[in-house]
Design a protein around this motif. Structure first.
Motif, PDB file in Angstrom:
ATOM      1  N   ARG A 124      23.987  41.795  37.912  1.00 16.86           N
ATOM      2  CA  ARG A 124      25.230  42.423  37.465  1.00 16.86           C
ATOM      3  C   ARG A 124      25.911  43.266  38.548  1.00 16.86           C
ATOM      4  NH1 ARG A 124      23.358  44.932  31.618  1.00 16.86           N
ATOM      5  NH2 ARG A 124      22.546  42.983  30.735  1.00 16.86           N
ATOM      6  N   VAL A 125      25.138  43.902  39.379  1.00 19.71           N
ATOM      7  CA  VAL A 125      25.675  44.871  40.336  1.00 19.71           C
ATOM      8  C   VAL A 125      26.070  44.175  41.638  1.00 19.71           C
ATOM      9  CG1 VAL A 125      25.166  46.953  41.677  1.00 19.71           C
ATOM     10  CG2 VAL A 125      24.293  46.719  39.332  1.00 19.71           C
ATOM     11  N   TYR A 126      27.213  44.558  42.182  1.00 18.83           N
ATOM     12  CA  TYR A 126      27.637  44.014  43.467  1.00 18.83           C
ATOM     13  C   TYR A 126      28.301  45.115  44.296  1.00 18.83           C
ATOM     14  CZ  TYR A 126      32.518  43.805  41.750  1.00 18.83           C
ATOM     15  OH  TYR A 126      33.762  44.109  41.276  1.00 18.83           O
ATOM     16  N   ARG A 127      28.303  44.917  45.600  1.00 23.80           N
ATOM     17  CA  ARG A 127      28.897  45.887  46.516  1.00 23.80           C
ATOM     18  C   ARG A 127      30.415  45.687  46.560  1.00 23.80           C
ATOM     19  NH1 ARG A 127      26.574  49.084  50.183  1.00 23.80           N
ATOM     20  NH2 ARG A 127      25.283  49.455  48.339  1.00 23.80           N
ATOM     21  N   TYR A 128      31.136  46.639  46.011  1.00 23.09           N
ATOM     22  CA  TYR A 128      32.587  46.538  45.836  1.00 23.09           C
ATOM     23  C   TYR A 128      33.312  46.758  47.159  1.00 23.09           C
ATOM     24  CZ  TYR A 128      37.247  47.891  44.089  1.00 23.09           C
ATOM     25  OH  TYR A 128      38.587  47.990  43.855  1.00 23.09           O
ATOM     26  N   ASN A 129      34.342  45.948  47.393  1.00 27.05           N
ATOM     27  CA  ASN A 129      35.244  46.157  48.518  1.00 27.05           C
ATOM     28  C   ASN A 129      36.659  45.939  48.010  1.00 27.05           C
ATOM     29  OD1 ASN A 129      36.968  45.241  50.908  1.00 27.05           O
ATOM     30  ND2 ASN A 129      35.141  45.974  51.954  1.00 27.05           N
ATOM     31  N   TYR A 130      37.513  46.929  48.168  1.00 29.19           N
ATOM     32  CA  TYR A 130      38.818  46.925  47.512  1.00 29.19           C
ATOM     33  C   TYR A 130      39.658  45.706  47.853  1.00 29.19           C
ATOM     34  CZ  TYR A 130      43.525  48.238  46.215  1.00 29.19           C
ATOM     35  OH  TYR A 130      44.791  48.231  45.669  1.00 29.19           O
ATOM     36  N   PHE A 131      39.714  45.315  49.119  1.00 27.13           N
ATOM     37  CA  PHE A 131      40.556  44.202  49.522  1.00 27.13           C
ATOM     38  C   PHE A 131      39.860  42.845  49.418  1.00 27.13           C
ATOM     39  CE2 PHE A 131      42.842  47.451  52.280  1.00 27.13           C
ATOM     40  CZ  PHE A 131      43.944  47.515  51.451  1.00 27.13           C
ATOM     41  N   TYR A 132      38.565  42.802  49.637  1.00 28.79           N
ATOM     42  CA  TYR A 132      37.905  41.521  49.832  1.00 28.79           C
ATOM     43  C   TYR A 132      36.938  41.111  48.724  1.00 28.79           C
ATOM     44  CZ  TYR A 132      39.794  41.983  54.539  1.00 28.79           C
ATOM     45  OH  TYR A 132      40.647  42.138  55.604  1.00 28.79           O
ATOM     46  N   ASP A 133      36.455  42.059  47.948  1.00 23.69           N
ATOM     47  CA  ASP A 133      35.484  41.722  46.903  1.00 23.69           C
ATOM     48  C   ASP A 133      35.622  42.724  45.767  1.00 23.69           C
ATOM     49  OD1 ASP A 133      33.416  40.659  45.448  1.00 23.69           O
ATOM     50  OD2 ASP A 133      31.855  41.002  46.945  1.00 23.69           O
ATOM     51  N   ASN A 134      36.573  42.447  44.883  1.00 29.52           N
ATOM     52  CA  ASN A 134      36.833  43.388  43.794  1.00 29.52           C
ATOM     53  C   ASN A 134      36.821  42.664  42.451  1.00 29.52           C
ATOM     54  OD1 ASN A 134      39.291  42.047  43.586  1.00 29.52           O
ATOM     55  ND2 ASN A 134      40.490  43.682  44.512  1.00 29.52           N
ATOM     56  N   CYS A 135      37.257  43.345  41.404  1.00 28.05           N
ATOM     57  CA  CYS A 135      37.191  42.746  40.061  1.00 28.05           C
ATOM     58  C   CYS A 135      38.061  41.502  39.958  1.00 28.05           C
ATOM     59  CB  CYS A 135      37.608  43.774  39.021  1.00 28.05           C
ATOM     60  SG  CYS A 135      39.312  44.377  39.212  1.00 28.05           S
ATOM     61  N   THR A 136      39.136  41.438  40.723  1.00 31.46           N
ATOM     62  CA  THR A 136      40.029  40.283  40.672  1.00 31.46           C
ATOM     63  C   THR A 136      39.460  39.099  41.440  1.00 31.46           C
ATOM     64  OG1 THR A 136      41.948  41.739  40.450  1.00 31.46           O
ATOM     65  CG2 THR A 136      42.370  39.488  41.177  1.00 31.46           C
ATOM     66  N   THR A 137      38.994  39.329  42.651  1.00 31.58           N
ATOM     67  CA  THR A 137      38.445  38.220  43.445  1.00 31.58           C
ATOM     68  C   THR A 137      37.175  37.669  42.814  1.00 31.58           C
ATOM     69  OG1 THR A 137      37.174  39.699  44.900  1.00 31.58           O
ATOM     70  CG2 THR A 137      39.432  39.180  45.562  1.00 31.58           C
ATOM     71  N   ARG A 138      36.409  38.523  42.146  1.00 28.16           N
ATOM     72  CA  ARG A 138      35.188  38.045  41.469  1.00 28.16           C
ATOM     73  C   ARG A 138      35.544  37.124  40.301  1.00 28.16           C
ATOM     74  NH1 ARG A 138      29.498  39.380  42.778  1.00 28.16           N
ATOM     75  NH2 ARG A 138      29.861  40.170  44.883  1.00 28.16           N
ATOM     76  N   ALA A 139      36.532  37.518  39.518  1.00 22.52           N
ATOM     77  CA  ALA A 139      36.962  36.668  38.406  1.00 22.52           C
ATOM     78  C   ALA A 139      37.518  35.351  38.934  1.00 22.52           C
ATOM     79  CB  ALA A 139      37.998  37.407  37.565  1.00 22.52           C
ATOM     80  N   ARG A 140      38.325  35.430  39.965  1.00 24.21           N
ATOM     81  CA  ARG A 140      38.884  34.205  40.557  1.00 24.21           C
ATOM     82  C   ARG A 140      37.787  33.270  41.035  1.00 24.21           C
ATOM     83  NH1 ARG A 140      41.030  35.144  46.407  1.00 24.21           N
ATOM     84  NH2 ARG A 140      38.755  35.319  46.590  1.00 24.21           N
ATOM     85  N   ASP A 141      36.823  33.815  41.744  1.00 24.03           N
ATOM     86  CA  ASP A 141      35.790  32.972  42.360  1.00 24.03           C
ATOM     87  C   ASP A 141      34.916  32.287  41.320  1.00 24.03           C
ATOM     88  OD1 ASP A 141      36.801  33.717  44.777  1.00 24.03           O
ATOM     89  OD2 ASP A 141      35.218  35.161  45.249  1.00 24.03           O
ATOM     90  N   ILE A 142      34.592  32.997  40.238  1.00 28.65           N
ATOM     91  CA  ILE A 142      33.717  32.382  39.240  1.00 28.65           C
ATOM     92  C   ILE A 142      34.448  31.269  38.489  1.00 28.65           C
ATOM     93  CG2 ILE A 142      34.199  33.830  37.222  1.00 28.65           C
ATOM     94  CD1 ILE A 142      31.150  33.940  36.772  1.00 28.65           C
ATOM     95  N   ILE A 143      35.778  31.362  38.422  1.00 28.37           N
ATOM     96  CA  ILE A 143      36.567  30.288  37.799  1.00 28.37           C
ATOM     97  C   ILE A 143      36.725  29.118  38.756  1.00 28.37           C
ATOM     98  CG2 ILE A 143      38.867  29.667  36.962  1.00 28.37           C
ATOM     99  CD1 ILE A 143      39.072  32.562  35.866  1.00 28.37           C
ATOM    100  N   LEU A 144      37.230  29.373  39.945  1.00 29.99           N
ATOM    101  CA  LEU A 144      37.564  28.293  40.869  1.00 29.99           C
ATOM    102  C   LEU A 144      36.331  27.545  41.371  1.00 29.99           C
ATOM    103  CD1 LEU A 144      40.456  29.792  43.048  1.00 29.99           C
ATOM    104  CD2 LEU A 144      40.561  28.534  40.888  1.00 29.99           C
ATOM    105  N   SER A 145      35.224  28.250  41.506  1.00 29.20           N
ATOM    106  CA  SER A 145      34.023  27.605  42.049  1.00 29.20           C
ATOM    107  C   SER A 145      33.381  26.640  41.058  1.00 29.20           C
ATOM    108  CB  SER A 145      33.004  28.662  42.481  1.00 29.20           C
ATOM    109  OG  SER A 145      32.601  29.460  41.383  1.00 29.20           O
ATOM    110  N   HIS A 146      33.838  26.635  39.795  1.00 34.40           N
ATOM    111  CA  HIS A 146      33.257  25.750  38.792  1.00 34.40           C
ATOM    112  C   HIS A 146      34.276  24.744  38.243  1.00 34.40           C
ATOM    113  CE1 HIS A 146      30.430  29.196  38.840  1.00 34.40           C
ATOM    114  NE2 HIS A 146      29.538  28.232  38.731  1.00 34.40           N
ATOM    115  N   ILE A 147      35.364  24.576  38.962  1.00 34.90           N
ATOM    116  CA  ILE A 147      36.353  23.565  38.601  1.00 34.90           C
ATOM    117  C   ILE A 147      36.102  22.305  39.424  1.00 34.90           C
ATOM    118  CG2 ILE A 147      38.811  22.968  38.828  1.00 34.90           C
ATOM    119  CD1 ILE A 147      39.504  25.773  37.948  1.00 34.90           C
ATOM    120  N   LYS A 148      36.091  21.177  38.756  1.00 35.92           N
ATOM    121  CA  LYS A 148      35.877  19.898  39.430  1.00 35.92           C
ATOM    122  C   LYS A 148      37.208  19.400  40.005  1.00 35.92           C
ATOM    123  CE  LYS A 148      31.539  19.639  38.247  1.00 35.92           C
ATOM    124  NZ  LYS A 148      30.449  19.706  39.244  1.00 35.92           N
TER     125      LYS A 148
END
Length: 370
Positions: A124-148
Motif C-alpha cells: 500500500r505504501v509508496y514514496r510520493y513525489n509531487y511531479f513524478y509519482d503522485n496520486c494521479t500518476t499512480r491511478a493512470r499507471d494502474i489503468i494504462l498498464s492493464h489495457i490491451k
C-alpha cells in the motif's frame, strides 16, 4: 476499509463492473490546490462501489512537513465506499468528474487484480513525489498498464510548458503558496515537459483521457472513455489568500527600505552596519533552506540559482564582514556576493524566480556595489 473479495474477481460478474477515472477539482488548502485523482470501481451485481485512492497521508506523522520538503514522504493507497468519498468533497464545492472507461472484461479483471494486490498491507505504501509519482500518476499507471493495446491521445498540448507554469495556473490566487513553491523550485522546474509529465495534474490527465483512443492489437479502435459526467458539480473556486499583502508587495517594500536607508546613510555619512547584519543574517538563513534542498529527493529543487542571492555562506562570513563594514571597508565576501548577484541576474534568463526577488537583489547590488 472495504476491499475486493476473492469471489468478486470471478469472470461472471465483469459485465456489471464499471471502472472510472475520478477527477476532483481544486480545494482551498495548500495540499489540494491542484485537485485530486481516484479510481471508481463499481460492481453493480455485488453492490460494491469503491473509490480507490492513492493520496492517503497523515499530517500527524512525525516531521511530516520536513519529510515532505526532502522528498521522504510516504503516501498510502486506500479504499473507501464511493458514497463516503463523495461526502468528503461535497462540502467544498470542488466538484467530482467521472469518466467511465471503455474496458473489456479481461482488462477490468486485470485492473481489479492489480488493485487487490496493491491493497495488500505490504504494497500500500509508496514514496510520493509531487511531479513524478503522485496520486494521479499512480491511478493512470494502474489503468494504462492493464489495457490491451496502445492508448493514443488526440488533444493538443503545449509541449513548451514547464512544471512551474502549470502549477501557477492553480495557485494564482494563493500568492504566498506560489511564492513558497517558486522559492524552493529550481531550474529543472523550468524545462519543457512531455505529455506524460504534464499528466501529474489531475485535470490534465482527465482532459487527455477525454479524447484518447485505444488501438487494439487486432487493429480495432475504441474510445478510452464512454461517458464523461459530473458526479458533483463544481460550485466554488479556491478563494484567495487571507493575508492582505502579496509577496511582490512585501519584497518591493524590503527593496525600497534597503535603498532608502542606503541613501540616508550616504547623505548623513553614517554607518548603518546593523542593516548589513540584518541583511546578511536573513539572506543566509534563507540560503540554508535552499542548501538543504540539494539533498532532497525531489529532482526539481536540487539546482536552484536563487541560492546565489540567498547565500548560506553569508552566515559563515558574517563576523569578519561586519567588522570590516564598521571600519568603512568592503571585505572579500561583499565583493564575492556582488559577483554572485550579477550571476543571479543572468540566471533569470534560465530560471523563473520567486516574485519580487529581483528587486531585492537589485537593492543589495546598489548597496554593496557602490
Amino acid at each position: 476499509m472495504p476491499a475486493l473479495s476473492q469471489t468478486q474477481k470471478a469472470d461472471s460478474y465483469l459485465d456489471s463492473v464499471e471502472v472510472s477515472l475520478l477527477t476532483c477539482g481544486p480545494r482551498p488548502y495548500v495540499y489540494s490546490l491542484y485537485g485530486h485523482t481516484a479510481i471508481r470501481y463499481n460492481d453493480r451485481a455485488h453492490g460494491t462501489d469503491l473509490a480507490v485512492n492513492y493520496g492517503m497521508f497523515s499530517f500527524g506523522k512525525p516531521f511530516f512537513v520536513l519529510r515532505f520538503v526532502f522528498g521522504l514522504t510516504d503516501y498510502e493507497m486506500g479504499m473507501e465506499y464511493f458514497s463516503d468519498f463523495v461526502s468528503t468533497y461535497a462540502a467544498s464545492g470542488c466538484g467530482i468528474r467521472q469518466q467511465v472507461l471503455n474496458l473489456t472484461n479481461e482488462e477490468k479483471k486485470a485492473i481489479a487484480d492489480a488493485i487487490y494486490t496493491n491493497y495488500e498491507p505490504l504494497n500500500r505504501v509508496y514514496r510520493y513525489n509531487y511531479f513524478y509519482d503522485n496520486c494521479t500518476t499512480r491511478a493512470r499507471d494502474i489503468i494504462l498498464s492493464h489495457i490491451k493495446g496502445k492508448v493514443t491521445y488526440h488533444n493538443k498540448i503545449d509541449s513548451s510548458r514547464t512544471f512551474r507554469q502549470m502549477i501557477h495556473e492553480y495557485n494564482e490566487t494563493h500568492r504566498w503558496a506560489r511564492f513558497g513553491n517558486d522559492l524552493l523550485l529550481g531550474i529543472k522546474a523550468d524545462q519543457p515537459t512531455t505529455r506524460e509529465e504534464q499528466q501529474f495534474l489531475p485535470e490534465h490527465l482527465a482532459n487527455d483521457f477525454a479524447k484518447a483512443e485505444i488501438k487494439g492489437n487486432n487493429n480495432t479502435n475504441r474510445p478510452l472513455v464512454t461517458s464523461d459526467t459530473w458526479v458533483l458539480p463544481r460550485t466554488s473556486d479556491v478563494g484567495n489568500d487571507s493575508f492582505p499583502l502579496s509577496p511582490f508587495a512585501c519584497m518591493l517594500t524590503i527593496a525600497l527600505t534597503v535603498v532608502i536607508l542606503t541613501v540616508i546613510e550616504t547623505l548623513r555619512k553614517s554607518n548603518y552596519w546593523w542593516l548589513d547584519l540584518i541583511l546578511l543574517l536573513s539572506t543566509g538563513l534563507c540560503g540554508l533552506i535552499l542548501l538543504a534542498m540539494v539533498f532532497s529527493q525531489h529532482p526539481t529543487v536540487s539546482l536552484n540559482l536563487q541560492i546565489l542571492m540567498l547565500n548560506p555562506l553569508s552566515l559563515f562570513a558574517i563576523v569578519p564582514t561586519i567588522k570590516s563594514i564598521r571600519k568603512g571597508k568592503r571585505n572579500w565576501w561583499i565583493k564575492t556576493w556582488c559577483t554572485c548577484l550579477l550571476i543571479f541576474f543572468i540566471g533569470g534568463f534560465f530560471q523563473d524566480y520567486a516574485e519580487g526577488l529581483m528587486f531585492v537583489a537589485l537593492s543589495l547590488l546598489l548597496r554593496y556595489g557602490k
